[in-house]
Design a protein around this motif. Structure first.
Motif, PDB file in Angstrom:
ATOM      1  N   GLY A 193       0.732  -1.169  -0.040  1.00  0.00           N
ATOM      2  CA  GLY A 193       0.005   0.093  -0.040  1.00  0.00           C
ATOM      3  C   GLY A 193       0.834   1.377   0.085  1.00  0.00           C
ATOM      4  N   LEU A 194       0.056   2.230  -0.333  1.00  0.00           N
ATOM      5  CA  LEU A 194       0.777   3.640  -0.116  1.00  0.00           C
ATOM      6  C   LEU A 194       0.246   4.675   1.014  1.00  0.00           C
ATOM      7  CD1 LEU A 194       1.030   4.358  -3.922  1.00  0.00           C
ATOM      8  CD2 LEU A 194       2.738   3.406  -2.805  1.00  0.00           C
ATOM      9  N   ILE A 195       1.160   5.273   1.609  1.00  0.00           N
ATOM     10  CA  ILE A 195       0.468   6.311   2.637  1.00  0.00           C
ATOM     11  C   ILE A 195       0.146   7.467   1.808  1.00  0.00           C
ATOM     12  CG2 ILE A 195       0.929   7.334   4.564  1.00  0.00           C
ATOM     13  CD1 ILE A 195       2.947   5.485   5.554  1.00  0.00           C
ATOM     14  N   VAL A 196      -1.166   7.963   1.848  1.00  0.00           N
ATOM     15  CA  VAL A 196      -1.540   9.003   1.197  1.00  0.00           C
ATOM     16  C   VAL A 196      -1.822  10.263   1.902  1.00  0.00           C
ATOM     17  CG1 VAL A 196      -2.332   7.501  -0.612  1.00  0.00           C
ATOM     18  CG2 VAL A 196      -4.044   8.132   1.088  1.00  0.00           C
ATOM     19  N   ASN A 197      -1.340  10.382   3.138  1.00  0.00           N
ATOM     20  CA  ASN A 197      -1.701  11.639   3.725  1.00  0.00           C
ATOM     21  C   ASN A 197      -0.125  12.005   4.765  1.00  0.00           C
ATOM     22  OD1 ASN A 197      -1.890   9.458   5.581  1.00  0.00           O
ATOM     23  ND2 ASN A 197      -3.256  10.800   7.087  1.00  0.00           N
ATOM     24  N   ARG A 198       1.050  11.606   4.116  1.00  0.00           N
ATOM     25  CA  ARG A 198       2.297  12.126   4.599  1.00  0.00           C
ATOM     26  C   ARG A 198       3.171  12.676   3.421  1.00  0.00           C
ATOM     27  NH1 ARG A 198       0.039  11.405   8.526  1.00  0.00           N
ATOM     28  NH2 ARG A 198       0.650   9.751  10.292  1.00  0.00           N
ATOM     29  N   PRO A 199       2.990  14.148   3.511  1.00  0.00           N
ATOM     30  CA  PRO A 199       3.540  14.514   2.517  1.00  0.00           C
ATOM     31  C   PRO A 199       5.063  14.855   2.991  1.00  0.00           C
ATOM     32  CG  PRO A 199       2.289  16.519   3.409  1.00  0.00           C
ATOM     33  CD  PRO A 199       2.024  14.792   4.002  1.00  0.00           C
ATOM     34  N   SER A 200       6.122  14.750   2.102  1.00  0.00           N
ATOM     35  CA  SER A 200       7.494  14.925   2.392  1.00  0.00           C
ATOM     36  C   SER A 200       7.850  16.343   2.222  1.00  0.00           C
ATOM     37  CB  SER A 200       8.633  13.976   1.691  1.00  0.00           C
ATOM     38  OG  SER A 200       8.576  14.593   0.145  1.00  0.00           O
ATOM     39  N   ASP A 201       9.073  16.706   2.416  1.00  0.00           N
ATOM     40  CA  ASP A 201       9.650  18.139   1.885  1.00  0.00           C
ATOM     41  C   ASP A 201      10.265  18.256   0.267  1.00  0.00           C
ATOM     42  OD1 ASP A 201      11.895  16.657   2.288  1.00  0.00           O
ATOM     43  OD2 ASP A 201      12.913  17.986   3.736  1.00  0.00           O
ATOM     44  N   ILE A 202       9.917  17.051  -0.172  1.00  0.00           N
ATOM     45  CA  ILE A 202      10.287  17.088  -1.494  1.00  0.00           C
ATOM     46  C   ILE A 202       9.136  17.306  -2.551  1.00  0.00           C
ATOM     47  CG2 ILE A 202      11.287  15.671  -3.353  1.00  0.00           C
ATOM     48  CD1 ILE A 202      12.548  13.801  -1.443  1.00  0.00           C
ATOM     49  N   THR A 203       9.705  18.170  -3.547  1.00  0.00           N
ATOM     50  CA  THR A 203       8.329  18.455  -4.511  1.00  0.00           C
ATOM     51  C   THR A 203       8.513  17.591  -5.747  1.00  0.00           C
ATOM     52  OG1 THR A 203       9.504  20.135  -5.704  1.00  0.00           O
ATOM     53  CG2 THR A 203       8.459  20.812  -3.656  1.00  0.00           C
ATOM     54  N   VAL A 204       7.249  17.393  -6.648  1.00  0.00           N
ATOM     55  CA  VAL A 204       7.480  16.995  -7.858  1.00  0.00           C
ATOM     56  C   VAL A 204       8.615  17.626  -8.770  1.00  0.00           C
ATOM     57  CG1 VAL A 204       6.383  16.421  -9.753  1.00  0.00           C
ATOM     58  CG2 VAL A 204       4.947  16.272  -7.607  1.00  0.00           C
ATOM     59  N   ALA A 205       8.753  18.817  -8.696  1.00  0.00           N
ATOM     60  CA  ALA A 205       9.861  19.578  -9.102  1.00  0.00           C
ATOM     61  C   ALA A 205      11.154  18.943  -8.891  1.00  0.00           C
ATOM     62  CB  ALA A 205       9.820  21.019  -9.151  1.00  0.00           C
ATOM     63  N   ASP A 206      11.214  18.876  -7.455  1.00  0.00           N
ATOM     64  CA  ASP A 206      12.635  18.471  -7.204  1.00  0.00           C
ATOM     65  C   ASP A 206      13.094  16.873  -7.611  1.00  0.00           C
ATOM     66  OD1 ASP A 206      12.932  20.716  -5.495  1.00  0.00           O
ATOM     67  OD2 ASP A 206      11.975  19.398  -3.647  1.00  0.00           O
ATOM     68  N   MET A 207      11.794  16.177  -7.613  1.00  0.00           N
ATOM     69  CA  MET A 207      12.198  14.564  -8.205  1.00  0.00           C
ATOM     70  C   MET A 207      12.296  14.684  -9.637  1.00  0.00           C
ATOM     71  SD  MET A 207       9.254  11.334  -8.133  1.00  0.00           S
ATOM     72  CE  MET A 207       9.918  10.830  -6.538  1.00  0.00           C
ATOM     73  N   LEU A 208      11.674  15.497 -10.485  1.00  0.00           N
ATOM     74  CA  LEU A 208      11.709  15.565 -11.790  1.00  0.00           C
ATOM     75  C   LEU A 208      13.416  16.185 -12.262  1.00  0.00           C
ATOM     76  CD1 LEU A 208       8.338  17.332 -13.054  1.00  0.00           C
ATOM     77  CD2 LEU A 208       9.214  14.599 -13.200  1.00  0.00           C
ATOM     78  N   GLU A 209      13.674  17.139 -11.396  1.00  0.00           N
ATOM     79  CA  GLU A 209      15.209  17.530 -11.682  1.00  0.00           C
ATOM     80  C   GLU A 209      16.136  16.708 -11.410  1.00  0.00           C
ATOM     81  OE1 GLU A 209      18.081  20.916  -9.342  1.00  0.00           O
ATOM     82  OE2 GLU A 209      15.811  21.229  -9.322  1.00  0.00           O
ATOM     83  N   ARG A 210      15.911  15.794 -10.440  1.00  0.00           N
ATOM     84  CA  ARG A 210      16.898  14.641  -9.968  1.00  0.00           C
ATOM     85  C   ARG A 210      16.821  13.444 -11.238  1.00  0.00           C
ATOM     86  NH1 ARG A 210      15.273  13.466  -3.814  1.00  0.00           N
ATOM     87  NH2 ARG A 210      15.841  15.611  -2.771  1.00  0.00           N
ATOM     88  N   LEU A 211      15.876  13.515 -11.757  1.00  0.00           N
ATOM     89  CA  LEU A 211      15.693  12.574 -12.920  1.00  0.00           C
ATOM     90  C   LEU A 211      16.154  13.173 -14.395  1.00  0.00           C
ATOM     91  CD1 LEU A 211      12.274  10.770 -12.026  1.00  0.00           C
ATOM     92  CD2 LEU A 211      14.619   9.792 -12.038  1.00  0.00           C
ATOM     93  N   ASP A 212      16.519  14.418 -14.266  1.00  0.00           N
ATOM     94  CA  ASP A 212      17.109  15.313 -15.542  1.00  0.00           C
ATOM     95  C   ASP A 212      15.850  15.309 -16.285  1.00  0.00           C
ATOM     96  OD1 ASP A 212      19.532  15.638 -14.611  1.00  0.00           O
ATOM     97  OD2 ASP A 212      20.211  13.612 -15.493  1.00  0.00           O
ATOM     98  N   LEU A 213      14.750  15.634 -15.690  1.00  0.00           N
ATOM     99  CA  LEU A 213      13.378  15.958 -16.900  1.00  0.00           C
ATOM    100  C   LEU A 213      13.022  17.651 -16.383  1.00  0.00           C
ATOM    101  CD1 LEU A 213      11.254  13.023 -15.771  1.00  0.00           C
ATOM    102  CD2 LEU A 213      12.645  13.450 -17.821  1.00  0.00           C
ATOM    103  N   GLN A 214      13.083  18.171 -17.687  1.00  0.00           N
ATOM    104  CA  GLN A 214      12.817  19.493 -17.697  1.00  0.00           C
ATOM    105  C   GLN A 214      11.213  19.848 -17.426  1.00  0.00           C
ATOM    106  OE1 GLN A 214      15.177  22.214 -17.896  1.00  0.00           O
ATOM    107  NE2 GLN A 214      13.502  23.539 -17.484  1.00  0.00           N
ATOM    108  N   VAL A 215      10.945  20.895 -16.454  1.00  0.00           N
ATOM    109  CA  VAL A 215       9.670  21.091 -16.562  1.00  0.00           C
ATOM    110  C   VAL A 215       9.098  22.225 -17.388  1.00  0.00           C
ATOM    111  CG1 VAL A 215       7.924  22.347 -14.623  1.00  0.00           C
ATOM    112  CG2 VAL A 215       9.699  20.572 -13.637  1.00  0.00           C
ATOM    113  N   GLU A 216       8.035  21.858 -18.000  1.00  0.00           N
ATOM    114  CA  GLU A 216       7.837  22.866 -19.332  1.00  0.00           C
ATOM    115  C   GLU A 216       6.993  24.051 -18.564  1.00  0.00           C
ATOM    116  OE1 GLU A 216       8.403  22.496 -22.515  1.00  0.00           O
ATOM    117  OE2 GLU A 216       9.341  20.549 -21.891  1.00  0.00           O
TER     118      GLU A 216
END
Length: 196
Positions: free
Chosen positions: A47-70
């Motif tokens: 399962g996935l816990i769906v009410n525990r946000p981290s201090d990482i944003t989707v933009a942070d994750m995309l940047e780590r994956l070398d994906l450019q946010v349009e």
């Protein structure tokens, strides 16, 4: 999905349900947690816990994956990545609504889709991803019979999962909203287990 078999009797398959932590689980990441149960079978549960946000944003994750946010996708990219659970915290999962596109590693969960492949993140970065989604790192896992044992000890309540609770509600309200689907409020719960 297969139902769990205990003592030669079939048990209920809890896939696509919320697990709600009871007050007895009031420490650490499990306190007031809402877990979307993606899979529940004879080998265990995921399962996935769906009410525990981290201090990482989707933009942070995309940047780590070398994906450019349009341009124009900044608001989407500002969403929090959630702490999905203590297992494999380096693995990403995207829980999302169904769309017109099927991704490489998508599991159909009825009202939900679960994707673990990079292509969904590439689409999110371009603004072409699923309409509603939640990104997690890590997952919650149970071995054979472990979840059933915890349920027998009154560690969890379960209720059918609703997309609106995950995708339309702030994370702070998800626990009470899921309890509300059972017709109860957290003030009605006790951490003391009882058996009839």
């Amino acid at each position: 999905m297969a139902s769990i078999q205990l003592n030669n009797e079939l048990s209920v398959d809890l896939s696509k349900q919320f697990l709600l932590a009871m007050p007895g689980m009031d420490m650490g990441e499990w306190a007031h947690s809402v877990v979307f149960l993606c899979e529940h079978n004879t080998e265990g549960a995921l399962g996935l816990i769906v009410n525990r946000p981290s201090d990482i944003t989707v933009a942070d994750m995309l940047e780590r994956l070398d994906l450019q946010v349009e341009p124009g996708v900044e608001a989407v990219a500002a969403q929090a990545v959630y702490h999905g659970g203590p297992v494999h915290t380096d693995r990403g999962f995207v829980l999302h609504t169904a769309g017109n596109k099927t991704y490489a590693s998508t599991i159909d969960l009825g009202d939900f889709q679960l994707t673990t492949s990079r292509d969904v993140l590439e689409d999110i970065a371009k603004g072409e991803g699923p309409e509603q989604f939640l990104v997690t790192l890590g997952y919650a896992g149970w071995g054979t019979g472990q979840l059933e044992s915890e349920l027998a000890q009154n560690a969890w309540l379960n209720v059918e999962a609703a997309p609106s609770i995950i995708f339309d509600m702030p994370y702070e309200g998800r626990y009470e909203a899921a309890l509300g689907a059972l017709g109860i409020h957290s003030s009605m719960l006790t951490g003391v287990a009882g058996h009839a």
